[in-house]
Design a protein around this motif. Structure first.
Motif, PDB file in Angstrom:
ATOM      1  N   ASN A 169     -20.679 -16.640  18.966  1.00  0.00           N
ATOM      2  CA  ASN A 169     -19.962 -15.816  17.987  1.00  0.00           C
ATOM      3  C   ASN A 169     -19.267 -14.600  18.585  1.00  0.00           C
ATOM      4  N   ILE A 170     -19.570 -14.291  19.827  1.00  0.00           N
ATOM      5  CA  ILE A 170     -18.892 -13.191  20.517  1.00  0.00           C
ATOM      6  C   ILE A 170     -17.913 -13.789  21.515  1.00  0.00           C
ATOM      7  N   PRO A 171     -16.641 -13.429  21.466  1.00  0.00           N
ATOM      8  CA  PRO A 171     -15.690 -13.958  22.445  1.00  0.00           C
ATOM      9  C   PRO A 171     -16.179 -13.723  23.874  1.00  0.00           C
ATOM     10  N   GLU A 172     -16.006 -14.706  24.718  1.00  0.00           N
ATOM     11  CA  GLU A 172     -16.571 -14.658  26.064  1.00  0.00           C
ATOM     12  C   GLU A 172     -16.132 -13.428  26.849  1.00  0.00           C
ATOM     13  N   LYS A 173     -14.912 -12.963  26.612  1.00  0.00           N
ATOM     14  CA  LYS A 173     -14.413 -11.813  27.372  1.00  0.00           C
ATOM     15  C   LYS A 173     -15.186 -10.531  27.074  1.00  0.00           C
ATOM     16  N   PHE A 174     -15.992 -10.550  25.992  1.00  0.00           N
ATOM     17  CA  PHE A 174     -16.767  -9.362  25.625  1.00  0.00           C
ATOM     18  C   PHE A 174     -18.251  -9.475  26.003  1.00  0.00           C
ATOM     19  N   TRP A 175     -18.671 -10.607  26.531  1.00  0.00           N
ATOM     20  CA  TRP A 175     -20.089 -10.821  26.805  1.00  0.00           C
ATOM     21  C   TRP A 175     -20.676  -9.751  27.707  1.00  0.00           C
ATOM     22  N   ASN A 176     -19.910  -9.368  28.699  1.00  0.00           N
ATOM     23  CA  ASN A 176     -20.439  -8.442  29.709  1.00  0.00           C
ATOM     24  C   ASN A 176     -19.783  -7.067  29.636  1.00  0.00           C
ATOM     25  N   LYS A 177     -19.371  -6.663  28.465  1.00  0.00           N
ATOM     26  CA  LYS A 177     -18.743  -5.349  28.314  1.00  0.00           C
ATOM     27  C   LYS A 177     -19.774  -4.226  28.207  1.00  0.00           C
ATOM     28  N   ARG A 178     -20.966  -4.550  27.774  1.00  0.00           N
ATOM     29  CA  ARG A 178     -21.972  -3.512  27.551  1.00  0.00           C
ATOM     30  C   ARG A 178     -22.564  -3.056  28.889  1.00  0.00           C
ATOM     31  N   TYR A 179     -22.617  -1.738  29.084  1.00  0.00           N
ATOM     32  CA  TYR A 179     -23.183  -1.170  30.315  1.00  0.00           C
ATOM     33  C   TYR A 179     -24.708  -1.182  30.224  1.00  0.00           C
ATOM     34  N   PRO A 180     -25.407  -1.456  31.343  1.00  0.00           N
ATOM     35  CA  PRO A 180     -24.877  -1.882  32.630  1.00  0.00           C
ATOM     36  C   PRO A 180     -24.432  -3.347  32.603  1.00  0.00           C
ATOM     37  N   GLU A 181     -23.224  -3.572  33.047  1.00  0.00           N
ATOM     38  CA  GLU A 181     -22.639  -4.907  32.978  1.00  0.00           C
ATOM     39  C   GLU A 181     -23.435  -5.929  33.773  1.00  0.00           C
ATOM     40  N   VAL A 182     -24.117  -5.465  34.837  1.00  0.00           N
ATOM     41  CA  VAL A 182     -24.867  -6.395  35.687  1.00  0.00           C
ATOM     42  C   VAL A 182     -26.020  -7.058  34.941  1.00  0.00           C
ATOM     43  N   TRP A 183     -26.456  -6.484  33.823  1.00  0.00           N
ATOM     44  CA  TRP A 183     -27.516  -7.117  33.041  1.00  0.00           C
ATOM     45  C   TRP A 183     -27.013  -8.373  32.329  1.00  0.00           C
ATOM     46  N   LYS A 184     -25.710  -8.418  32.079  1.00  0.00           N
ATOM     47  CA  LYS A 184     -25.092  -9.492  31.305  1.00  0.00           C
ATOM     48  C   LYS A 184     -25.690  -9.527  29.892  1.00  0.00           C
ATOM     49  N   LEU A 185     -25.127 -10.354  29.057  1.00  0.00           N
ATOM     50  CA  LEU A 185     -25.567 -10.386  27.660  1.00  0.00           C
ATOM     51  C   LEU A 185     -27.041 -10.753  27.544  1.00  0.00           C
ATOM     52  N   ASP A 186     -27.483 -11.700  28.367  1.00  0.00           N
ATOM     53  CA  ASP A 186     -28.882 -12.128  28.313  1.00  0.00           C
ATOM     54  C   ASP A 186     -29.822 -10.950  28.523  1.00  0.00           C
ATOM     55  N   GLY A 187     -29.544 -10.140  29.526  1.00  0.00           N
ATOM     56  CA  GLY A 187     -30.411  -9.019  29.842  1.00  0.00           C
ATOM     57  C   GLY A 187     -30.489  -8.004  28.727  1.00  0.00           C
ATOM     58  N   HIS A 188     -29.369  -7.756  28.057  1.00  0.00           N
ATOM     59  CA  HIS A 188     -29.373  -6.787  26.953  1.00  0.00           C
ATOM     60  C   HIS A 188     -30.155  -7.312  25.752  1.00  0.00           C
ATOM     61  N   VAL A 189     -30.082  -8.616  25.500  1.00  0.00           N
ATOM     62  CA  VAL A 189     -30.867  -9.208  24.412  1.00  0.00           C
ATOM     63  C   VAL A 189     -32.357  -9.033  24.688  1.00  0.00           C
ATOM     64  N   HIS A 190     -32.770  -9.335  25.914  1.00  0.00           N
ATOM     65  CA  HIS A 190     -34.184  -9.193  26.265  1.00  0.00           C
ATOM     66  C   HIS A 190     -34.627  -7.741  26.190  1.00  0.00           C
ATOM     67  N   ARG A 191     -33.760  -6.821  26.586  1.00  0.00           N
ATOM     68  CA  ARG A 191     -34.117  -5.395  26.542  1.00  0.00           C
ATOM     69  C   ARG A 191     -34.415  -4.953  25.110  1.00  0.00           C
ATOM     70  N   VAL A 192     -33.592  -5.369  24.170  1.00  0.00           N
ATOM     71  CA  VAL A 192     -33.754  -4.922  22.784  1.00  0.00           C
ATOM     72  C   VAL A 192     -34.914  -5.635  22.098  1.00  0.00           C
ATOM     73  N   ILE A 193     -34.986  -6.949  22.258  1.00  0.00           N
ATOM     74  CA  ILE A 193     -35.977  -7.715  21.499  1.00  0.00           C
ATOM     75  C   ILE A 193     -37.359  -7.647  22.134  1.00  0.00           C
ATOM     76  N   ARG A 194     -37.440  -7.938  23.395  1.00  0.00           N
ATOM     77  CA  ARG A 194     -38.744  -8.047  24.065  1.00  0.00           C
ATOM     78  C   ARG A 194     -39.270  -6.719  24.554  1.00  0.00           C
ATOM     79  N   GLU A 195     -38.463  -6.067  25.399  1.00  0.00           N
ATOM     80  CA  GLU A 195     -38.952  -4.884  26.113  1.00  0.00           C
ATOM     81  C   GLU A 195     -39.035  -3.653  25.222  1.00  0.00           C
ATOM     82  N   THR A 196     -38.324  -3.681  24.086  1.00  0.00           N
ATOM     83  CA  THR A 196     -38.337  -2.531  23.188  1.00  0.00           C
ATOM     84  C   THR A 196     -39.126  -2.854  21.916  1.00  0.00           C
ATOM     85  N   LEU A 197     -38.601  -3.706  21.040  1.00  0.00           N
ATOM     86  CA  LEU A 197     -39.241  -3.965  19.753  1.00  0.00           C
ATOM     87  C   LEU A 197     -40.590  -4.669  19.886  1.00  0.00           C
TER      88      LEU A 197
END
Length: 472
Positions: free
Chosen positions: A394-422
């Motif tokens: 549902n997110i256009p591919e060109k935006f997947w890695n826009k969130r800083y730090p970009e090196v985490w990629k989308l997968d890393g940011h999902v894990h940060r919010v769901i697993r490591e935080t909540l």
């Protein structure tokens, strides 16, 4: 008898750190992470330190809570620890601090009356063994990065968005510098651990500000300045500040469960070298000293298949990294000194009160992969994959890695919010429940699990460090 204190502070001279007589000093040591800044994988709780402490207070009550953490802080690092580290030939200990040891978040303009008691004790114990110390600020109000170790409890680095936070920590560093300005066993100050400035300009502005403020009360001590994006990126740095050492962190993915095994191929060694050279390009082009403030593999536990083979591969990786550092004669501080068996030079014994009590929870936390550091997703990766796939659909591919730090990629940011935080924040209450009903005597025994005398020493790792420190 304690060695006499150096007459002058260490200082920067060209590409070297030198003592008062102008002799080159290469700092080699480790960090007391998990002590004055607790971290989830180091001592076994989930999530963030302040969340864990809140849950523990609820379970234990004030008297037992204060007693337990006082004993934990007493036992985790004692003169015996300093003596052991000196026996390996190491000469410098990095001390990661949580800002809450100095400031109460509800009264942030007032220094705590006990602000320096614990830090003084650690520095004095190290000085008695001829060990330099570097004071590292590991957490900041609002979080200076997006990781668990900044103890913000969120997935954003709000420190950069609030001048009040920046003022608060600048003022704190002035107080720290004023307190230690005459302590020559203090090698210097590491003002910020692993910055994560999304705009790449706020960090440099704060470094200039804090350097100037510190120099007004302490003109002599070295500042050790981490690069941006977790001490890995100097590409936006514009200038060199006086009497400063610039710091990288040089972890290798081959030393972690998710990485490829290190077998010493020319390609792997070339990758290690190129990664290091990219990080230190700024220092070499500006002719300033290099400090590798963190590096080191994690290790397989004895209950894992082929753990001896895996750990030997990781010892070999560490040896190759040290070979690279030795060629440039840089200073370094390995992560980590003491933990519950994951990465430390020493760790709690399997039959210690702490490990026996928490074994079911530690096994559950490992299975769930709640800690980012070195986790293995083999048992839970399939649970999170549909969420990540749904977002990618549902997110256009060109935006997947826009969130800083970009090196985490989308997968890393999902894990940060769901697993490591909540997920991890809620799990803090289960961790704390294991301490319910414990007597003072039982709480002291649990804390004493971290005493050096009760810990297991990771001989393979310690021998590698000893040989390097002694120049073998």
């Amino acid at each position: 008898m304690a060695p006499p204190a150096p007459k002058k502070c260490l200082r920067v001279q060209g590409t070297d750190i030198v003592d008062g007589d102008g002799n080159r000093v290469i700092l080699k040591g480790t960090a007391t992470g998990g002590h004055t800044n607790m971290e989830n994988f180091i001592t076994g709780y989930p999530g963030h330190e302040h969340e864990m402490r809140k849950a523990m207070l609820e379970v234990l009550g004030r008297e037992k809570y204060d007693f337990y953490f006082s004993k934990f802080l007493d036992y985790f690092f004692t003169p015996s620890d300093a003596k052991f580290l000196a026996s390996l030939g190491l000469n410098c200990i990095r001390i990661p601090m949580n800002h809450r040891h100095f400031l109460d978040d509800l009264n942030p303009s007032v220094l705590r009356p006990d602000a320096f008691v614990l830090l003084d004790r650690i520095i004095d114990a190290c000085a008695a063994e001829g060990l330099y110390t570097i004071i590292d600020m590991h957490t900041f109000p609002g979080g200076q990065n997006q990781g668990w170790h900044s103890d913000a409890g969120i997935h954003k680095a709000l420190f950069w968005d609030f001048k009040d936070f920046q003022d608060r920590m600048t003022n704190l560093w002035v107080e720290i510098a004023r307190h230690y300005k005459d302590k020559t066993w203090v090698a210097g100050y590491n003002p910020m651990n692993e910055p994560g400035d999304p705009d790449h300009v706020n960090l440099q502005a704060w470094y200039k500000r804090v350097e100037k403020a510190i120099r007004e009360v302490d003109p002599d001590h070295i500042l050790f300045l981490d690069g941006n994006t977790y001490a890995m990126d100097f590409s936006a740095f514009k200038e060199v500040l006086p009497n400063c050492v610039y710091a990288i962190h040089d972890y290798a993915t081959m030393g972690f469960p998710a990485g490829s095994p290190y077998v010493g191929t020319p390609e792997q060694n070339d990758h290690l070298k190129k990664t290091y050279e990219r990080k230190v390009e700024f220092m070499k082009s500006h002719g300033v000293p290099i400090w590798n403030g963190e590096f080191g593999p994690v290790y397989a536990s004895p209950d894992m298949p082929d753990h001896e083979k895996i750990n030997q591969q990781r010892y070999n990786l560490l040896g190759q990294q040290l070979t690279i550092y030795k060629a440039d004669q840089i200073s370094w501080s390995i992560w980590l000194y003491k933990d519950i068996g994951f990465q430390g030079m020493v760790h709690c014994a399997p039959d210690s009160a702490y490990i026996r009590l928490l074994k079911p929870f530690l096994e559950k936390k490992k299975r769930l992969g709640l800690d980012k550091w070195g986790r293995d997703d083999s048992q839970v990766g399939h649970i999170y994959k549909p969420v990540i796939d749904h977002m990618k659909e549902n997110i256009p591919e060109k935006f997947w890695n826009k969130r800083y730090p970009e090196v985490w990629k989308l997968d890393g940011h999902v894990h940060r919010v769901i697993r490591e935080t909540l997920f991890s924040e809620i799990m803090c209450y289960e961790y704390a429940s294991y301490f319910e009903g414990k007597t003072l005597e039982e709480l002291e025994e649990l804390a004493a699990s971290f005493k050096l005398e009760n810990c297991v020493r990771r001989q393979g790792l310690n021998e590698i460090l000893r040989r390097d420190a002694e120049g073998v």
